[in-house]
Design a protein around this motif. Structure first.
Motif, PDB file in Angstrom:
ATOM      1  N   LEU A  23      63.319 -10.900 -11.348  1.00  0.00           N
ATOM      2  CA  LEU A  23      62.221 -11.873 -11.266  1.00  0.00           C
ATOM      3  C   LEU A  23      62.523 -13.068 -10.371  1.00  0.00           C
ATOM      4  CD1 LEU A  23      61.102 -11.825 -15.007  1.00  0.00           C
ATOM      5  CD2 LEU A  23      59.974 -10.727 -13.053  1.00  0.00           C
ATOM      6  N   GLN A  24      63.798 -13.369 -10.160  1.00  0.00           N
ATOM      7  CA  GLN A  24      64.153 -14.486  -9.286  1.00  0.00           C
ATOM      8  C   GLN A  24      64.040 -14.110  -7.805  1.00  0.00           C
ATOM      9  OE1 GLN A  24      66.182 -13.399 -11.853  1.00  0.00           O
ATOM     10  NE2 GLN A  24      65.420 -14.966 -13.247  1.00  0.00           N
ATOM     11  N   ASP A  25      63.922 -12.833  -7.507  1.00  0.00           N
ATOM     12  CA  ASP A  25      63.855 -12.340  -6.125  1.00  0.00           C
ATOM     13  C   ASP A  25      62.399 -12.178  -5.687  1.00  0.00           C
ATOM     14  OD1 ASP A  25      64.365 -11.247  -3.653  1.00  0.00           O
ATOM     15  OD2 ASP A  25      65.168  -9.359  -4.416  1.00  0.00           O
ATOM     16  N   SER A  26      61.689 -13.295  -5.598  1.00  0.00           N
ATOM     17  CA  SER A  26      60.276 -13.237  -5.219  1.00  0.00           C
ATOM     18  C   SER A  26      60.095 -12.914  -3.740  1.00  0.00           C
ATOM     19  CB  SER A  26      59.575 -14.552  -5.565  1.00  0.00           C
ATOM     20  OG  SER A  26      60.165 -15.627  -4.860  1.00  0.00           O
ATOM     21  N   ASP A  27      61.075 -13.247  -2.905  1.00  0.00           N
ATOM     22  CA  ASP A  27      60.941 -13.003  -1.465  1.00  0.00           C
ATOM     23  C   ASP A  27      60.740 -11.520  -1.158  1.00  0.00           C
ATOM     24  OD1 ASP A  27      61.226 -15.696  -0.976  1.00  0.00           O
ATOM     25  OD2 ASP A  27      63.334 -15.567  -0.401  1.00  0.00           O
ATOM     26  N   ALA A  28      61.443 -10.650  -1.867  1.00  0.00           N
ATOM     27  CA  ALA A  28      61.300  -9.209  -1.635  1.00  0.00           C
ATOM     28  C   ALA A  28      59.886  -8.738  -1.964  1.00  0.00           C
ATOM     29  CB  ALA A  28      62.319  -8.440  -2.464  1.00  0.00           C
ATOM     30  N   LEU A  29      59.274  -9.353  -2.969  1.00  0.00           N
ATOM     31  CA  LEU A  29      57.915  -8.977  -3.365  1.00  0.00           C
ATOM     32  C   LEU A  29      56.888  -9.538  -2.397  1.00  0.00           C
ATOM     33  CD1 LEU A  29      58.240  -9.547  -7.216  1.00  0.00           C
ATOM     34  CD2 LEU A  29      58.708  -7.461  -5.897  1.00  0.00           C
ATOM     35  N   ILE A  30      57.054 -10.786  -2.018  1.00  0.00           N
ATOM     36  CA  ILE A  30      56.114 -11.432  -1.094  1.00  0.00           C
ATOM     37  C   ILE A  30      56.148 -10.748   0.265  1.00  0.00           C
ATOM     38  CG2 ILE A  30      55.614 -13.596   0.122  1.00  0.00           C
ATOM     39  CD1 ILE A  30      56.558 -15.015  -2.506  1.00  0.00           C
ATOM     40  N   ALA A  31      57.294 -10.190   0.640  1.00  0.00           N
ATOM     41  CA  ALA A  31      57.418  -9.477   1.911  1.00  0.00           C
ATOM     42  C   ALA A  31      56.508  -8.247   1.978  1.00  0.00           C
ATOM     43  CB  ALA A  31      58.865  -9.072   2.145  1.00  0.00           C
ATOM     44  N   LEU A  32      55.986  -7.813   0.842  1.00  0.00           N
ATOM     45  CA  LEU A  32      55.082  -6.667   0.801  1.00  0.00           C
ATOM     46  C   LEU A  32      53.644  -7.038   1.157  1.00  0.00           C
ATOM     47  CD1 LEU A  32      56.398  -4.988  -2.472  1.00  0.00           C
ATOM     48  CD2 LEU A  32      56.894  -4.311  -0.107  1.00  0.00           C
TER      49      LEU A  32
END
Length: 117
Positions: free
Chosen positions: A46-55
């Motif tokens: 959950l702390q790795d929002s950058d990987a999700l936003i990159a989608l």
């Protein structure tokens, strides 16, 4: 009645899961995993929002598996994803994996981020 296998047209489904792991496209991932139609990869949780936003621009819906039980995701994460035009559906990880597979088989632009059970 004969059962027809699910067709994914080259996209990669979640094959299975167990305590602490997921199997995606035949590969085993220990810990949180991010799955897109191209396959799975390790995810920082959950702390790795950058990987999700990159989608953003690649998917319309992210199924967020919160582990064994349904839980509310962090509000700041949901807001950041919505600002990136990614709709978030939080649910238990087994349900998120199944829902991802079904919508993926329909040809929809989806991904799932899964926390282990």
């Amino acid at each position: 009645m004969a059962m027809k296998p699910t067709e994914f047209d080259g996209a990669v489904p979640v094959d299975g899961y167990g305590p602490g792991f997921f199997r995606v496209g035949g590969k085993v991932f220990h810990g949180p995993v991010l799955v897109t139609q191209g396959g799975g990869r390790d995810w920082g949780g959950l702390q790795d929002s950058d990987a999700l936003i990159a989608l953003s621009g690649q998917i319309d819906v992210l199924f967020l598996g919160m582990g064994s039980d349904i839980a509310h995701p962090p509000k700041l994460l949901v807001q950041a994803l919505e600002q990136a035009d990614i709709m978030v559906e939080a649910m238990a990880s087994p349900t998120a994996a199944r829902t991802y597979n079904v919508t993926l088989s329909e040809g929809r632009r989806v991904a799932c981020a899964l926390i282990p059970v």
